[in-house]
Design a protein around this motif. Structure first.
Motif, PDB file in Angstrom:
ATOM      1  N   VAL A 129       0.830  -1.202   0.000  1.00  0.00           N
ATOM      2  CA  VAL A 129       0.000   0.000   0.000  1.00  0.00           C
ATOM      3  C   VAL A 129       0.867   1.255   0.000  1.00  0.00           C
ATOM      4  CG1 VAL A 129      -1.813   1.277   1.197  1.00  0.00           C
ATOM      5  CG2 VAL A 129      -1.813  -1.230   1.238  1.00  0.00           C
ATOM      6  N   ARG A 130       0.641   2.069  -1.015  1.00  0.00           N
ATOM      7  CA  ARG A 130       1.297   3.376  -1.106  1.00  0.00           C
ATOM      8  C   ARG A 130       0.247   4.371  -1.577  1.00  0.00           C
ATOM      9  NH1 ARG A 130       3.620   6.817  -4.617  1.00  0.00           N
ATOM     10  NH2 ARG A 130       5.489   7.935  -3.943  1.00  0.00           N
ATOM     11  N   TYR A 131       0.165   5.510  -0.888  1.00  0.00           N
ATOM     12  CA  TYR A 131      -0.877   6.497  -1.202  1.00  0.00           C
ATOM     13  C   TYR A 131      -0.348   7.893  -0.908  1.00  0.00           C
ATOM     14  CZ  TYR A 131      -5.328   9.045  -0.879  1.00  0.00           C
ATOM     15  OH  TYR A 131      -6.342   9.945  -1.047  1.00  0.00           O
ATOM     16  N   ALA A 182      -3.805  12.365  -5.619  1.00  0.00           N
ATOM     17  CA  ALA A 182      -4.397  11.203  -4.958  1.00  0.00           C
ATOM     18  C   ALA A 182      -4.932  10.205  -5.982  1.00  0.00           C
ATOM     19  CB  ALA A 182      -5.511  11.649  -4.024  1.00  0.00           C
ATOM     20  N   GLU A 183      -5.592  10.697  -7.018  1.00  0.00           N
ATOM     21  CA  GLU A 183      -6.166   9.790  -8.019  1.00  0.00           C
ATOM     22  C   GLU A 183      -5.065   9.078  -8.796  1.00  0.00           C
ATOM     23  OE1 GLU A 183      -8.376   7.372 -10.025  1.00  0.00           O
ATOM     24  OE2 GLU A 183      -9.090   8.587  -8.343  1.00  0.00           O
ATOM     25  N   ASP A 184      -3.971   9.780  -9.108  1.00  0.00           N
ATOM     26  CA  ASP A 184      -2.831   9.116  -9.762  1.00  0.00           C
ATOM     27  C   ASP A 184      -2.310   7.977  -8.889  1.00  0.00           C
ATOM     28  OD1 ASP A 184      -2.986  10.799 -11.914  1.00  0.00           O
ATOM     29  OD2 ASP A 184      -1.262  12.039 -11.337  1.00  0.00           O
ATOM     30  N   ALA A 199      -7.907  -6.252  -2.319  1.00  0.00           N
ATOM     31  CA  ALA A 199      -7.586  -4.879  -2.718  1.00  0.00           C
ATOM     32  C   ALA A 199      -7.648  -3.953  -1.512  1.00  0.00           C
ATOM     33  CB  ALA A 199      -8.562  -4.409  -3.790  1.00  0.00           C
ATOM     34  N   ALA A 200      -6.961  -2.823  -1.621  1.00  0.00           N
ATOM     35  CA  ALA A 200      -6.984  -1.814  -0.566  1.00  0.00           C
ATOM     36  C   ALA A 200      -7.376  -0.445  -1.097  1.00  0.00           C
ATOM     37  CB  ALA A 200      -5.607  -1.726   0.105  1.00  0.00           C
ATOM     38  N   SER A 201      -7.352  -0.245  -2.417  1.00  0.00           N
ATOM     39  CA  SER A 201      -7.528   1.085  -2.991  1.00  0.00           C
ATOM     40  C   SER A 201      -8.851   1.739  -2.591  1.00  0.00           C
ATOM     41  CB  SER A 201      -7.401   1.029  -4.512  1.00  0.00           C
ATOM     42  OG  SER A 201      -8.245   0.040  -5.063  1.00  0.00           O
TER      43      SER A 201
END
Length: 316
Positions: A129-131, A182-184, A199-201
């Motif tokens: 996870v990277r955000y 954020a969307e990218d 999934a985590a998105s």
């Protein structure tokens, strides 16, 4: 001729070493079940990946799904491989991040580890996870030619990097810019999740600073959500285990007011880093890292090249 060394030189000895405790023995004790110092629960599950894997293990671990603490994959050595193989061969399940075959010249790839499971065991693949939606200017870039990382934290502030390169950026983004970054980030996470079991998105539908402590250190809301999905994929009806404390919070980034405004957050801004419990002013970190960039022009060159598309957007 050099003078002879003294016959009885004074050597600093730590209290722990006087007790026969070394960093290696301490590590082996910490991972006692992994190294066979303590017996692991029958059929205990194994979770393998980077530093995020231990956080996931904490919330998955429970009476119906006991687990074994395993070192991060990037710390594993050839000596560790037989221990990991032994545990996976006995495990009732394996949760694993995407890892390429023969990682670090060792048989630690996802496919290689899943192949060790007995036929009745389950395998679940989970995302890294990277955000960036809460820290739009924060990045982690490693340059092979530079063996060290910027001081204080491994996270670079792209604004400071760009300034050192003579390409100054605005100090902040407008709300539309924050949401675009954020969307990218989510688009890339969704792409990586495409072949995975969970999934985590979508857990970032309404992000808060509790969701991410840095760009790659998720907080409890993400771990509890991801843990619930892993348990479901394993066929368990158990709820994830809430540890009652913040997870993966050794480093916490500053919380900038304009980011909070972009997401309509009530959370108080914070203009310092929290590093192993110590507060460090962000200005101090920026100054030290700016000097480090100027002392490492190769790093600037390589990092700027990798960030070129983002820099073009931010400077437009």
């Amino acid at each position: 001729m050099s003078p002879s060394p003294p016959q009885n030189p004074t050597v600093a000895v730590s209290p722990m070493s006087m007790l026969g405790v070394t960093a290696d023995t301490g590590r082996r004790e910490h991972y006692g079940e992994f190294y066979g110092l303590r017996e692991a629960p029958e059929g205990a599950g194994v979770i393998v990946g980077n530093c995020q894997a231990e956080s996931l293990r904490i919330v998955v671990d429970g009476p119906a799904t006991p687990t074994v603490r395993v070192p991060p994959v990037h710390e594993l050595t050839a000596h560790d491989v037989p221990h990991l193989q032994r545990l996976i061969a006995r495990a009732s399940f394996l949760a694993v991040q995407p890892i390429r075959d023969d990682y670090h010249d060792l048989p630690l790839g996802t496919r290689q580890l899943v192949g060790l499971l007995r036929p009745t065991a389950r395998a679940v693949t989970v995302p890294i996870v990277r955000y960036t939606g809460l820290y739009p200017f924060q990045w982690v870039i490693r340059v092979p030619e530079v063996t060290t990382m910027p001081p204080f934290v491994d996270y670079l502030d792209v604004r400071e990097l760009a300034l050192a390169a003579g390409l100054p950026l605005p100090a902040q983004l407008d709300p539309a810019g924050v949401r675009a970054v954020a969307e990218d980030s989510l688009a890339e996470l969704r792409r990586r999740e495409g072949d995975l079991d969970v999934a985590a998105s979508d857990l970032f539908a309404q992000p808060t600073f509790d969701h991410m402590r840095t760009v790659n250190h998720p907080g409890n809301p993400i771990w509890l959500g991801l843990g619930a999905r892993v348990l479901e994929a394993l066929g368990s009806s158990a709820a994830p285990t809430d540890p009652g404390r913040p997870i993966l919070n050794g480093v916490q980034a500053p919380r900038e007011a304009w980011v909070a405004d972009a997401w309509d957050l009530d959370e108080e801004p914070r203009d310092d880093w929290s590093i192993d419990g110590a507060r460090v002013p962000s200005a101090e970190v920026r100054a030290a890292q700016g000097a480090w960039y100027r002392d490492n022009p190769v790093y600037i060159e390589r990092a700027i090249a990798r960030l070129a598309p983002l820099l073009a957007r931010w400077r437009a």
